[in-house]
Design an enzyme around this catalytic site. Structure first.
Site, short mmCIF file in Angstrom:
data_model
loop_
_atom_site.label_atom_id
_atom_site.label_comp_id
_atom_site.label_asym_id
_atom_site.label_seq_id
_atom_site.Cartn_x
_atom_site.Cartn_y
_atom_site.Cartn_z
N ASN A 47 0.84 -1.19 0.00
CA ASN A 47 0.00 0.00 0.00
C ASN A 47 0.88 1.24 0.00
O ASN A 47 2.00 1.24 0.53
CB ASN A 47 -1.00 -0.01 1.16
N ILE A 48 0.36 2.27 -0.64
CA ILE A 48 1.09 3.54 -0.78
C ILE A 48 0.12 4.65 -0.43
O ILE A 48 -0.83 4.91 -1.19
CB ILE A 48 1.61 3.71 -2.22
N GLU A 49 0.34 5.28 0.72
CA GLU A 49 -0.57 6.35 1.15
C GLU A 49 -0.12 7.71 0.62
O GLU A 49 1.01 7.88 0.18
CB GLU A 49 -0.65 6.37 2.68
N CYS A 58 -3.94 0.60 -2.66
CA CYS A 58 -3.82 -0.63 -1.88
C CYS A 58 -2.68 -1.50 -2.43
O CYS A 58 -2.31 -1.42 -3.60
CB CYS A 58 -5.11 -1.43 -1.96
N GLU A 60 -2.78 -4.69 -3.06
CA GLU A 60 -3.24 -5.62 -4.10
C GLU A 60 -3.26 -4.94 -5.47
O GLU A 60 -2.82 -5.49 -6.47
CB GLU A 60 -4.65 -6.13 -3.77
N CYS A 98 -10.03 -5.06 -0.07
CA CYS A 98 -11.18 -4.16 -0.04
C CYS A 98 -12.03 -4.34 -1.31
O CYS A 98 -11.61 -5.00 -2.27
CB CYS A 98 -10.73 -2.71 0.10
N CYS A 101 -10.38 -3.29 -4.67
CA CYS A 101 -9.40 -4.27 -5.18
C CYS A 101 -10.11 -5.49 -5.75
O CYS A 101 -9.69 -6.04 -6.77
CB CYS A 101 -8.44 -4.67 -4.07
#
Ligand code: ZN
Length: 147
Positions: A47-49, A58, A60, A98, A101
């Site tokens: 994940n990359i915020e 996300c 995935e 989620c 995804c």
């Protein structure tokens, strides 16, 4: 007869390695995914915020987008692990993808696509995409998009 066997332990190991790369300075929630292609390659994703939140991605989808951007469109399975960075590894819970995804998976995968949710290499569950996203809206529902 499957051309490429699915090794859940290997995929889970790769997902944990991917989780090490998670960029989650805001939530602290670190996710790793390992996507197995039909020809046996594995694409990792984390994940990359983003400070603006909406652009966050996300783990995935990161794995899927890496693979698709390199021309790969056939997949067999994905392993997913996640939890807060402060949670001890032996206390992780199962982490399921989620809805967004799952929708991306539906774009490229059949209902039999396997989703491996894992706490560890020996503690995991395998679900199919059709179990996790029943009655999915997919490419077949958009007639103009058919080849
Ligand atoms: Zn997601």
């Amino acid at each position: 007869m499957e051309a490429t066997a699915i090794d859940p332990r290997q995929l889970i190991r790769e997902a944990f390695a991917a989780r090490e790369m998670a960029y989650a300075p805001y939530s602290g929630y670190c996710v790793g995914a390992a996507l197995l292609t039909a020809d046996g390659r594995i694409y990792r994703g984390c994940n990359i915020e983003s400070a603006a939140f909406s652009p966050s991605n996300c783990g995935e989808r990161t794995a899927f987008f890496k693979a698709v951007s390199e021309g790969v469109r056939e997949f067999k399975a994905i392993a997913v692990v996640g939890g807060h960075r402060d949670t001890p590894l032996d206390q992780l819970a199962y982490f399921a993808p989620c809805g967004v995804c799952r929708q991306v998976m539906t774009e490229f995968c059949k209902g039999s696509f396997q989703i491996i949710v894992a706490k560890s290499e020996i503690d995991y569950e395998i679900h199919t995409l059709s179990e996790l996203l029943p009655l999915a809206f997919g490419p077949a529902d958009v007639p103009l998009a058919r080849d």
